[in-house]
Design an enzyme around this catalytic site. Structure first.
Site, PDB file in Angstrom:
ATOM      1  N   LYS A 121      -7.727 -10.046  -1.006  1.00  0.00           N
ATOM      2  CA  LYS A 121      -8.837 -10.976  -1.230  1.00  0.00           C
ATOM      3  C   LYS A 121      -9.334 -10.878  -2.665  1.00  0.00           C
ATOM      4  O   LYS A 121      -9.737 -11.884  -3.272  1.00  0.00           O
ATOM      5  CB  LYS A 121      -9.982 -10.654  -0.256  1.00  0.00           C
ATOM      6  CG  LYS A 121     -11.247 -11.510  -0.421  1.00  0.00           C
ATOM      7  CD  LYS A 121     -10.959 -13.002  -0.268  1.00  0.00           C
ATOM      8  CE  LYS A 121     -12.208 -13.830  -0.025  1.00  0.00           C
ATOM      9  NZ  LYS A 121     -13.340 -13.614  -0.883  1.00  0.00           N
ATOM     10  N   GLU A 165      -8.757 -17.625  -8.116  1.00  0.00           N
ATOM     11  CA  GLU A 165      -9.780 -18.674  -7.994  1.00  0.00           C
ATOM     12  C   GLU A 165     -10.546 -18.840  -9.310  1.00  0.00           C
ATOM     13  O   GLU A 165     -10.816 -19.965  -9.740  1.00  0.00           O
ATOM     14  CB  GLU A 165     -10.736 -18.283  -6.862  1.00  0.00           C
ATOM     15  CG  GLU A 165     -11.880 -19.234  -6.601  1.00  0.00           C
ATOM     16  CD  GLU A 165     -12.822 -18.647  -5.562  1.00  0.00           C
ATOM     17  OE1 GLU A 165     -13.986 -18.353  -5.908  1.00  0.00           O
ATOM     18  OE2 GLU A 165     -12.386 -18.462  -4.409  1.00  0.00           O
TER      19      GLU A 165
END
Length: 388
Positions: A166, A173
């Site tokens: 993550k 991102e």
């Protein structure tokens, strides 16, 4: 299936609702009594039948560590704790160790989907022993998006692997958002482009840059085509920093993600010390005007720059050069003294200087990776020789 859920904020509250829609029984606890199902963590545990599964969805760091420590006292052997927050993967090692001492299972789970996860589902990245992941699979299946499991869920590896995955996801991102944002600025600056929101919308089908982030950009520009009165001040929640730290530790070049993180740092500066130094240097070597902050603000507002018509005399220029040279010599002397001091300290303590110690650690890691890869390379070589 029963689940205890601690933390009913934006994501936790939506996760509780999605699980209930799927037919699961969720007992939620939050410090805010208006959203909680029970008044205390102990009451939540009491309502769950053994073996229990408790999902922690609170801010990373101390709040998560303290919550899991409390659960270690309340739960029983055979129970399972899932940390679904944005914890640093190194915290998972300690959490798992503490719970294992009580024979309680632990799974770390990175969760992506934000406020849209209630309807769209959440991307899930888990780390931990297979038996614990399997135990919680009905919960994971209810939370992930519809469709093939492996398109919204991964058991990424050992304890810590979920949060590590993550972390890298969030680093990517950062880079994607920065790329879209830079494209927006360039399109806005060009006078021949008159429909910037339309340009982004046209990319949303059939192009290689289409994505959910692009869809969100289209929505933002349709609501506010020029992003008027939107502050550029941008926070970071930690994962981008951790990603860059890991890149350094693992010697992985990561210029795009690093640049996007540093751009966020720059967004928080009212004035940039870096660019102040550049302006001073330009003035020093080229005689360019060095403006005050007030003068720079006027230029940003569109004022016409004023230029000094008075040229400095040769003696004045020579005096400035002499002063600059003296300052440069003093700076070099200070740097040299600092280096000597660091070397002396290392010699006294009989420890390698920090940079040398880092280099040695990097070398050791590289040698370990090479040794691990050697058998595989040898095997591939033998197969190639047989084919020849």
């Amino acid at each position: 299936m029963q689940l205890g859920l601690i933390g009913l904020g934006k994501m936790g509250g939506n996760m509780r609702e999605r699980l209930r829609r799927a037919g699961h029984e969720v007992v939620g606890y939050d410090r805010n009594p208006d959203v909680a199902d029970v008044r205390t963590m102990a009451a939540m545990v009491k309502k769950l039948e053994a073996p229990r599964v408790v999902w922690v969805m609170v801010p990373s760091g101390d709040p998560t560590r303290e919550t899991i420590a409390k659960l270690a006292e309340l739960l029983e052997p055979g129970d399972l704790v899932i940390d679904g927050g944005n914890s640093r993967f190194t915290d998972d090692f300690e959490n798992a160790k503490m719970l294992a001492a009580q024979k309680i299972g632990y799974v770390d789970c990175g969760v992506s989907g934000g406020i849209w996860g209630l309807d769209n589902g959440y991307g899930l990245m888990c780390g931990g022993d297979k038996k614990w992941v399997t135990k919680a699979m009905p919960i994971f299946d209810a939370l992930r998006p519809e469709g093939p499991r492996d398109e919204g869920f991964v058991h990424a590896g050992k304890v810590g692997a979920g949060h590590y995955t993550k972390m890298v996801h969030n680093g990517i991102e950062y880079g994607l958002m920065a790329a879209y944002a830079e494209g927006f600025e360039l399109l806005e600056k060009k006078d021949i482009v008159t429909d910037v929101p339309g340009a982004f919308k046209a990319w949303s089908r059939g192009t290689v840059v289409r994505s959910w982030l692009l869809d969100l950009m289209v929505d933002a520009l349709e609501a506010n085509p020029h992003l008027d009165d939107v502050s550029d001040y941008t926070n970071d929640s930690g994962e981008g920093r951790w990603t860059v730290e890991e890149a350094i530790a693992m010697s992985v070049p990561m210029p795009v993600i690093s640049a996007s993180l540093f751009a966020r740092f720059a967004s928080r500066q009212q004035s940039s010390p870096t660019m102040q130094a550049v302006a001073a240097l330009r003035g020093g070597f080229g005689g360019h005007q060095v403006m005050t902050i007030a003068e720079g603000d006027k230029l940003r507002e569109g004022a016409v720059p004023t230029r000094s018509t008075k040229k400095e005399s040769a003696p004045t220029q020579a005096k400035k050069r002499a002063s600059a040279k003296k300052a440069s010599s003093q700076s070099a002397a200070v740097a040299s003294q600092a280096n000597v001091g660091a070397a002396r300290k290392a010699a006294t303590s009989k420890k390698a200087p920090a940079t040398q110690a880092t280099d040695m650690a990097d070398t050791a890691r590289g040698q370990a990776r090479a040794a691990k890869a050697a058998p595989a390379r040898k095997s591939v070589g033998k197969r190639a020789a047989k084919k020849a």
